[in-house]
Design a protein around this motif. Structure first.
Motif, PDB file in Angstrom:
ATOM      1  N   ALA A   1     -13.622 -13.423  -5.241  1.00  0.00           N
ATOM      2  CA  ALA A   1     -12.659 -14.359  -4.654  1.00  0.00           C
ATOM      3  C   ALA A   1     -12.121 -13.819  -3.330  1.00  0.00           C
ATOM      4  N   ARG A   2     -11.870 -12.513  -3.268  1.00  0.00           N
ATOM      5  CA  ARG A   2     -11.366 -11.903  -2.026  1.00  0.00           C
ATOM      6  C   ARG A   2     -12.389 -12.041  -0.903  1.00  0.00           C
ATOM      7  N   GLN A   3     -13.654 -11.712  -1.219  1.00  0.00           N
ATOM      8  CA  GLN A   3     -14.691 -11.792  -0.190  1.00  0.00           C
ATOM      9  C   GLN A   3     -14.862 -13.222   0.317  1.00  0.00           C
TER      10      GLN A   3
ATOM     11  N   ILE B   1     -12.532 -13.723   8.769  1.00  0.00           N
ATOM     12  CA  ILE B   1     -12.118 -12.348   9.001  1.00  0.00           C
ATOM     13  C   ILE B   1     -13.369 -11.505   9.297  1.00  0.00           C
ATOM     14  N   PRO B   2     -13.413 -10.752  10.392  1.00  0.00           N
ATOM     15  CA  PRO B   2     -14.587  -9.941  10.740  1.00  0.00           C
ATOM     16  C   PRO B   2     -14.960  -8.971   9.627  1.00  0.00           C
ATOM     17  N   GLY B   3     -16.249  -8.877   9.370  1.00  0.00           N
ATOM     18  CA  GLY B   3     -16.741  -7.954   8.362  1.00  0.00           C
ATOM     19  C   GLY B   3     -16.742  -8.515   6.982  1.00  0.00           C
ATOM     20  N   ALA B   4     -16.202  -9.725   6.789  1.00  0.00           N
ATOM     21  CA  ALA B   4     -16.156 -10.320   5.453  1.00  0.00           C
ATOM     22  C   ALA B   4     -17.500 -10.917   5.094  1.00  0.00           C
TER      23      ALA B   4
END
Length: 267
Positions: free
Chosen positions: A254-256, A264-267
């Motif tokens: 869920a966070r990813q 968000i960069p890197g997600a």
């Protein structure tokens, strides 16, 4: 008011304490105010509802709704209610409901859980509750696991049993192969794995494979996984409760996904 334990209806409901009889009758035993409230919220059919006078006084509006919704409603003595319930201290209401056919399987586009040979009904109920909270698409359970209609499963789910598609798997290898054909990645938990669960891209359609409380996943199930991941632990802890493990995996997914959606960069 029903006051005798020898009443035919009372005897019939008490038989539902047995898993075999619940399967034969295709019925569920719902215990407690929360479960009954959730059944009403989703307009789940109720065959029989029994509650005590004290419960009726405390939940007058709910009792009135049950009288309109259920096929039959009975006022019972506290002694009868105690006999109908499987809990030590029931809160005053028990209902019998039909076991409805599960909804048809749909292609999985988000996150799901498959649990192999799960034995503890409390763990299953907790996993159902967590899966709904984390936005999972569904939960799959192998046929040698605890029965999903176990009264403790329903209670431990805190009413969320009604909100999560739950499928019994009779052909495990066929189910796993079907997900591969749908481009769903299979992520298996293992005590020893090169990757942690943080290191896998969980924004893709994903099914987490979780195993038995003691033995973990079987070799055939592990061999089908695209990724084997561990949950990092410190100290002398060797493993986590399977329901806790499921919660960590689901909320990491869920966070990813949230970070991806927010750009968000890197997600």
């Amino acid at each position: 008011m029903l006051t005798s334990l020898q009443n035919p209806l009372v005897k019939e409901i008490r038989k539902l304490h047995q898993a075999k009889y619940r399967r034969q009758q295709q019925q569920l035993l719902l215990e407690g105010t929360h479960l009954v409230q959730e059944a009403l919220l989703v307009t789940y059919p109720l065959d029989t509802v029994c509650y005590t006078p004290l419960w009726q006084q405390r939940y007058g509006d709910l009792a009135a709704s049950l009288e309109l919704h259920a096929r039959q409603v009975h006022l019972v003595s506290p002694a009868v209610l105690a006999a109908l319930a499987t809990t030590v201290n029931p809160d005053g209401v028990v209902a019998v409901a039909p076991q409805l056919a599960p909804p048809p399987c749909t292609p999985l586009t988000g996150v799901g859980i498959l649990v192999e040979t799960l034995q503890d009904p409390g763990n299953l109920g907790t996993m159902i509750r967590t899966a709904v909270a984390a936005g999972a698409d569904g939960l799959w359970l192998t046929a040698d696991s605890v029965a999903p209609d176990h009264p403790k499963v329903l209670r431990a789910s805190a009413g969320q049993w009604f909100h999560l598609p739950l499928t019994m798997v009779t052909d495990l290898q066929g189910t796993l192969a079907g997900w591969h054909q749908q481009s769903v990645q299979l992520v298996a938990t293992a005590a020893r794995a090169d990757l942690s669960y943080w290191q896998v891209d969980l924004t893709l359609p994903t099914v987490f494979l979780l195993g038995n409380e003691g033995a973990g996943l079987s070799s055939p199930c592990l061999d089908r996984a695209d990724w084997r991941v561990s949950i990092p632990m410190q100290g002398q802890v060797e493993s986590l409760n399977v329901a806790v493990a499921a919660a960590l995996l689901l909320y990491e997914a869920a966070r990813q996904r949230r970070e991806r959606d927010l750009g968000i960069p890197g997600a």
